[in-house]
Design a protein around this motif. Structure first.
Motif, PDB file in Angstrom:
ATOM      1  N   THR A 166       0.799  -1.222   0.000  1.00  0.00           N
ATOM      2  CA  THR A 166       0.000   0.000   0.000  1.00  0.00           C
ATOM      3  C   THR A 166       0.830   1.268   0.000  1.00  0.00           C
ATOM      4  O   THR A 166       0.289   2.359  -0.179  1.00  0.00           O
ATOM      5  CB  THR A 166      -0.898   0.035   1.245  1.00  0.00           C
ATOM      6  N   ALA A 203      -5.524   7.760   4.206  1.00  0.00           N
ATOM      7  CA  ALA A 203      -5.391   7.123   2.890  1.00  0.00           C
ATOM      8  C   ALA A 203      -5.343   5.607   3.014  1.00  0.00           C
ATOM      9  O   ALA A 203      -5.946   4.890   2.204  1.00  0.00           O
ATOM     10  CB  ALA A 203      -4.143   7.644   2.185  1.00  0.00           C
ATOM     11  N   PHE A 204      -4.618   5.090   4.017  1.00  0.00           N
ATOM     12  CA  PHE A 204      -4.554   3.638   4.215  1.00  0.00           C
ATOM     13  C   PHE A 204      -5.938   3.081   4.512  1.00  0.00           C
ATOM     14  O   PHE A 204      -6.352   2.062   3.925  1.00  0.00           O
ATOM     15  CB  PHE A 204      -3.603   3.317   5.364  1.00  0.00           C
ATOM     16  N   ILE A 245      -0.474   5.486  -0.476  1.00  0.00           N
ATOM     17  CA  ILE A 245      -0.890   6.286   0.674  1.00  0.00           C
ATOM     18  C   ILE A 245      -0.015   7.493   0.920  1.00  0.00           C
ATOM     19  O   ILE A 245      -0.304   8.309   1.810  1.00  0.00           O
ATOM     20  CB  ILE A 245      -0.964   5.425   1.953  1.00  0.00           C
TER      21      ILE A 245
END
Length: 452
Positions: free
Chosen positions: A124, A136-137, A128
């Motif tokens: 991820t 964002a995560f 992010i």
């Protein structure tokens, strides 16, 4: 500063000739080793620094950072501040959580962050990056059920740092300072933080080689009186299978931010060849910092050449035929320039101007858009130290210049990075070929500048 006792190769039960063969094989495997320290029975029996790198300098350790983050989580669990099966969403509120929380996100636990089994289909971290990385995560799709699939995920470790900060009120570095860094003497430790004021967790830690060796010895000693023994045991054991990885020493199982390796060993490791390899059966710790494009190649050398050295003394002597110095490229006196300054449009390297002077020196001007510029002057001869002020690639810089066309070499000695800039002026135009050995961010490129 010396924090580990020093001992002899023979008294450590190591074959001196085989140890020399290990060093020679390491030097010949095509991976640039920068510092090295071997500890056996609690004493340093081998240490090398390849100038201009020094054992006492901070070094970017990349994902070795994750293993230190793991220890912070273990300490917080020991203090009763969180638990392995706490849900990730329970630590955050509406400022960070999405308006609708899917079943997989709701099910994600601290344990899943630690074991890289968050349920995301890919790392991820690139998705992010920004001013609000926690938000964002949590907004990302979680494609799989957490706890079922190993996917290396630096963003997961960032979330561990964020959670630790929520439950302790301290940044990760500040929390670990009295609990781990001070006890092991790592006063030099520093850790990158994001715009939202959180240490990055999965990367960004800088410590020196001996601090890594002391950390490895602490792990070998099951935490000593610094870390909870049961947490060290759990973190360095295989918690989840990871046989979906490509290289053999990356598919031996994964713990809580530690890799299992062959020969019943485990390690913290970081990009481009940073290793803290713990060998319990040999009562040994090996630390290497390097610029390695093939990390498996280094471990192959360890298994082939270092393991036999632990079998006992041999008839050889420790006298490897290796130069522990990374000399500048020797391709002749730098070509003299005409003193013309060439200006470059905005580029990822921040290079704005180049001037080659009649005395054979070259001046390279950098500006990353902040309005603060720095000149780096490169001259013929051995590495010349400079201070890098722009917060990119560490603080310590060494430079040299050779050849026709004029070629500048710049090493940022708190990282593995070497940049080589080959300058080709042609009237009102100059091209600069930029080559990098290893690193994240901008890679090889050709820039074109015009005379002012």
């Amino acid at each position: 500063m010396t924090r580990l006792e020093r001992g002899g190769v023979a008294e450590a039960g190591i074959g001196a000739g085989r140890l020399a063969a290990f060093i020679e094989a390491l030097a010949a495997c095509g991976q640039e080793v920068q510092t090295l320290m071997l500890v056996r029975h609690g004493k340093v029996v081998l240490e090398h620094e390849c100038a201009p790198y020094r054992l006492t300098d901070r070094h970017a350790v990349y994902s070795i950072s994750k293993s230190f983050t793991s220890m912070a989580i273990g300490l917080a669990i020991e203090d009763g501040l969180l638990a392995l099966d706490d849900r990730v969403v329970s630590f955050f509120d509406e400022r960070d959580l999405p308006s609708q929380i899917g079943d997989n996100l709701a099910a994600m636990r601290v344990r899943d962050l630690l074991t890289m089994t968050t349920g995301h289909a890919e790392d991820t971290v690139e998705r992010i990056h920004g001013d609000r990385m926690v938000q964002a995560f949590l907004a990302l799709d979680v494609e799989e059920k957490p706890g079922t699939l190993f996917v290396y995920n630096s963003g997961a470790t960032y979330m561990l740092s964020a959670i630790l900060q929520r439950v302790t009120g301290e940044k990760l570095l500040d929390y670990l300072k009295p609990r781990l860094f001070d006890p092991i003497g790592a006063s030099e430790a520093r850790w990158e933080e994001t715009p939202e004021g959180i240490n990055t967790g999965g990367w960004g830690l800088e410590v020196n080689t001996e601090s890594l060796a002391v950390f490895g010895q602490l792990l070998l000693n099951k935490g000593g009186d610094v870390l909870p023994a049961h947490w060290v045991e759990a973190a360095t054991s295989g918690q989840v299978p990871n046989d979906n990885q490509d290289n053999v020493d990356w598919k031996q199982g994964y713990g809580f931010q530690f890799w299992r390796s062959r020969h019943n060993s485990y390690r913290a490791d970081g990009a481009f060849g940073q290793y803290v390899l713990v060998l319990p059966e040999q009562d040994a710790v090996l630390v290497i910092t390097s610029a390695s494009p093939d990390m498996q190649a280094v471990l192959n050398v360890v298994w082939q050449h270092l393991l036999p050295a632990f079998e006992g003394p041999d008839d050889g002597t420790y006298a490897p035929n290796v130069s522990f110095e990374l000399t500048p490229p020797a391709t002749g006196k730098p070509a003299a320039g005409h003193g013309t300054t060439y200006s470059f449009e905005q580029n990822p390297f921040g290079l704005t101007k180049v001037r080659l002077d009649p005395d054979g020196s070259g001046t390279f001007t950098y500006d990353f858009g902040s309005g603060e510029a720095q000149d780096v002057v490169c001259r013929e001869g051995d590495w010349q130290a400079d201070q890098w002020r722009l917060g990119w690639l560490g603080d310590q810089l060494v430079t040299s210049a050779t050849g026709d066309p004029f070629t500048a070499s710049m090493r940022f000695t708190e990282t593995p990075s070497l940049y080589t800039l080959t300058c080709r002026p042609d009237g009102d135009t100059m091209t600069v070929d930029v080559l990098r050995n290893v690193g994240f961010g901008p890679g090889d490129a050709t820039l074109t500048g015009h005379a002012l």
